[in-house]
Enzyme design. Structure first.
Site, PDB file in Angstrom:
ATOM      1  N   ARG A  62      68.070  38.297  74.826  1.00  0.00           N
ATOM      2  CA  ARG A  62      67.653  38.552  74.442  1.00  0.00           C
ATOM      3  C   ARG A  62      67.754  39.793  73.230  1.00  0.00           C
ATOM      4  O   ARG A  62      68.364  40.541  73.996  1.00  0.00           O
ATOM      5  CB  ARG A  62      65.883  38.565  74.660  1.00  0.00           C
ATOM      6  N   GLY A  63      66.843  40.401  72.106  1.00  0.00           N
ATOM      7  CA  GLY A  63      66.627  41.336  71.845  1.00  0.00           C
ATOM      8  C   GLY A  63      67.850  41.027  69.972  1.00  0.00           C
ATOM      9  O   GLY A  63      69.120  40.029  70.670  1.00  0.00           O
ATOM     10  N   ARG A  88      65.865  30.539  68.924  1.00  0.00           N
ATOM     11  CA  ARG A  88      64.814  31.233  68.179  1.00  0.00           C
ATOM     12  C   ARG A  88      64.921  31.494  66.803  1.00  0.00           C
ATOM     13  O   ARG A  88      65.863  32.440  66.084  1.00  0.00           O
ATOM     14  CB  ARG A  88      65.198  33.001  69.043  1.00  0.00           C
ATOM     15  N   GLN A  97      59.524  43.627  78.574  1.00  0.00           N
ATOM     16  CA  GLN A  97      60.830  43.676  78.719  1.00  0.00           C
ATOM     17  C   GLN A  97      61.021  45.271  78.592  1.00  0.00           C
ATOM     18  O   GLN A  97      62.302  46.221  78.760  1.00  0.00           O
ATOM     19  CB  GLN A  97      60.908  43.582  76.772  1.00  0.00           C
ATOM     20  N   ASP A 110      62.785  43.080  64.866  1.00  0.00           N
ATOM     21  CA  ASP A 110      63.369  41.229  64.075  1.00  0.00           C
ATOM     22  C   ASP A 110      64.221  40.870  62.922  1.00  0.00           C
ATOM     23  O   ASP A 110      65.004  40.302  63.202  1.00  0.00           O
ATOM     24  CB  ASP A 110      63.171  40.493  65.513  1.00  0.00           C
ATOM     25  N   ASN A 133      58.296  42.228  64.447  1.00  0.00           N
ATOM     26  CA  ASN A 133      58.968  42.851  66.249  1.00  0.00           C
ATOM     27  C   ASN A 133      58.059  42.166  67.167  1.00  0.00           C
ATOM     28  O   ASN A 133      57.449  41.528  67.189  1.00  0.00           O
ATOM     29  CB  ASN A 133      58.683  44.451  66.021  1.00  0.00           C
ATOM     30  N   LYS A 134      58.275  42.463  68.553  1.00  0.00           N
ATOM     31  CA  LYS A 134      57.198  41.986  69.586  1.00  0.00           C
ATOM     32  C   LYS A 134      56.395  42.480  69.502  1.00  0.00           C
ATOM     33  O   LYS A 134      55.835  42.929  68.639  1.00  0.00           O
ATOM     34  CB  LYS A 134      58.455  42.513  70.364  1.00  0.00           C
TER      35      LYS A 134
HETATM   36  O1  MRU Z   1      61.533  38.372  72.895  1.00  0.00           O
HETATM   37  P1  MRU Z   1      62.470  39.441  72.655  1.00  0.00           P
HETATM   38  O2  MRU Z   1      63.152  40.400  73.749  1.00  0.00           O
HETATM   39  O3  MRU Z   1      63.793  38.947  71.844  1.00  0.00           O
HETATM   40  O4  MRU Z   1      62.434  40.677  71.686  1.00  0.00           O
HETATM   41  C1  MRU Z   1      62.857  41.918  71.327  1.00  0.00           C
HETATM   42  C2  MRU Z   1      62.594  42.483  70.595  1.00  0.00           C
HETATM   43  O5  MRU Z   1      60.910  42.028  69.748  1.00  0.00           O
HETATM   44  C3  MRU Z   1      62.866  43.711  70.183  1.00  0.00           C
HETATM   45  O6  MRU Z   1      61.825  44.944  69.734  1.00  0.00           O
HETATM   46  C4  MRU Z   1      63.589  43.310  68.900  1.00  0.00           C
HETATM   47  O7  MRU Z   1      65.049  42.493  68.814  1.00  0.00           O
HETATM   48  C5  MRU Z   1      64.761  44.833  68.578  1.00  0.00           C
HETATM   49  S1  MRU Z   1      66.323  44.799  69.650  1.00  0.00           S
HETATM   50  C6  MRU Z   1      66.910  46.252  69.273  1.00  0.00           C
END
Ligand code: MRU
Length: 357
Positions: free
Chosen positions: A44-45, A89, A193, A234, A244-245
């Site tokens: 993820r990320g 995703r 996370q 993201d 973002n998250k």
């Molecule tokens: O659902 P995730 O864990 O993939 O979400 C990740 C995030 O929101 C991060 O902040 C984003 O991807 C930036 S990672 C450099």
């Protein structure tokens, strides 16, 4: 430690669902296994998802090269693989960017060289991602004072990228520049996370790291304990709205209310000039079980309804600066993003790159 690697004919993924307790890897031999691993959050990320998809395309290409007789058949197979990977995703644009890059290479290569060139491009993308993060770190650390208490959300670290991290890259670079950095980490429900991954990365490197529950951020800020908020992204739309998250938007509002700068860090592959603003960003909805359960234990009654968006959109007016691998961008983001990244939008392999501004 690399979270995503291409090792021979396998994609090797650090299983991030099991951190920090277990450090285990999943080896994928088929692009569909990588697609499943992306959906299931093994990896993820945003940048790491993009790299996993690029490596998955290497597996797909090599499978196709062994079977397909013509170039057209080979490209058709790769198109199908890319479409399957793209669906895993929907919010992180790095996934689509990586697939577009790989397909552009495949389309421009002759039948005999497709596999070699796809592999070379995927490996180059991984190396470039880490290099971009180091540049983000270099530019971003200049925004932080000599002594800085940073609040971060989710994980925008080495685990989420090809290495070094975006938001955490800035924190690393600031320490390297001799600054005294303390980090507050939001736990980041539902999948934690922050608690599981960001705290793990930072504690291992000896940063002064303090974990808070997500609902403690306002109290922490009002106590005067936060000098800057620093998050990853993201997808960043052409006007500077940031997906973002989930929870990032709330933090940005709190930062504004407490007069604390709110910084977003992201590489070029996260910037999407083809999306006009945040309202055009598809927000992934995830399974209710992520909310009703923690670490496999049910914490809510059967039959309760759940709303579980994985991301939110922070409007550009709340973002103090966007730190990219090309430098620090300031508002108005419609102008600063277009100035730096229009060339990138125009060279998208689809040929439909649009600069809205
Ligand atoms: O659902 P995730 O864990 O993939 O979400 C990740 C995030 O929101 C991060 O902040 C984003 O991807 C930036 S990672 C450099």
């Amino acid at each position: 430690m690399k979270s995503v690697q291409l090792v021979g004919q396998e994609v090797r993924l650090l299983d991030q669902r099991r951190l920090p307790g277990d450090v285990t890897f999943i080896n994928c031999r088929d692009y569909r296994e990588v697609a499943r691993a992306i959906s299931d959050m093994v990896v993820r990320g945003a940048p790491a998802i993009g790299l996993a998809a690029a490596f998955a395309m290497v597996l797909a290409a090599e499978q196709a090269c062994a079977k397909a007789s013509s170039q057209a058949q080979l490209l058709a197979f790769l198109d199908t693989a890319a479409a399957e990977l793209r669906q895993t995703r929907p919010t992180a644009v790095n996934l689509n960017w990586a697939l577009e890059e790989i397909m552009a290479v495949a389309r421009s290569a002759g039948r005999e060289e497709i596999c070699v060139r796809v592999r070379a491009r995927a490996e180059e993308m991984a190396a470039q991602d880490e290099a971009m993060n180091r540049r983000i770190g270099h530019y971003g650390q200049s925004l932080l004072p000599e002594y800085c208490r940073v609040l971060t959300h989710c994980n925008a670290g080495a685990l989420a990228t090809g290495g070094y991290g975006t938001a955490l890259g800035i924190i690393r670079a600031a320490r390297q520049a001799g600054k005294k950095i303390e980090v507050f980490v939001d736990e980041t429900r539902p999948l934690l996370q922050g608690a599981r991954l960001t705290a793990w990365e930072l504690v291992q490197e000896g940063f002064a790291t303090t974990l808070i529950c997500d609902n403690m951020a306002a109290c922490l800020m009002s106590a005067g304990k936060v000098d800057a908020v620093l998050v990853g992204a993201d997808r960043i739309a052409a006007n500077g709205d940031v997906a973002n998250k989930i929870g990032t938007y709330g933090l940005a509002l709190l930062a504004q209310a407490h007069n604390i700068p709110f910084f977003v860090a992201a590489p070029a592959s996260t910037i999407d000039l083809q999306t006009r603003d945040g309202s055009d960003i598809t927000i992934e909805q995830r399974h209710p079980r992520e909310v009703t359960h923690i670490a496999g234990i049910q914490i809510a009654p059967e039959g309760v309804q759940v709303w579980n968006p994985a991301f939110d959109v922070t409007p550009n007016r709340l973002v103090t600066a966007i730190v990219t691998d090309r430098g620090v961008l300031e508002p108005p983001y419609g102008d600063s993003l277009a100035k730096e990244f229009c060339d990138q939008a125009m060279t998208y392999s689809t040929g439909v790159g649009i600069c809205w501004t």
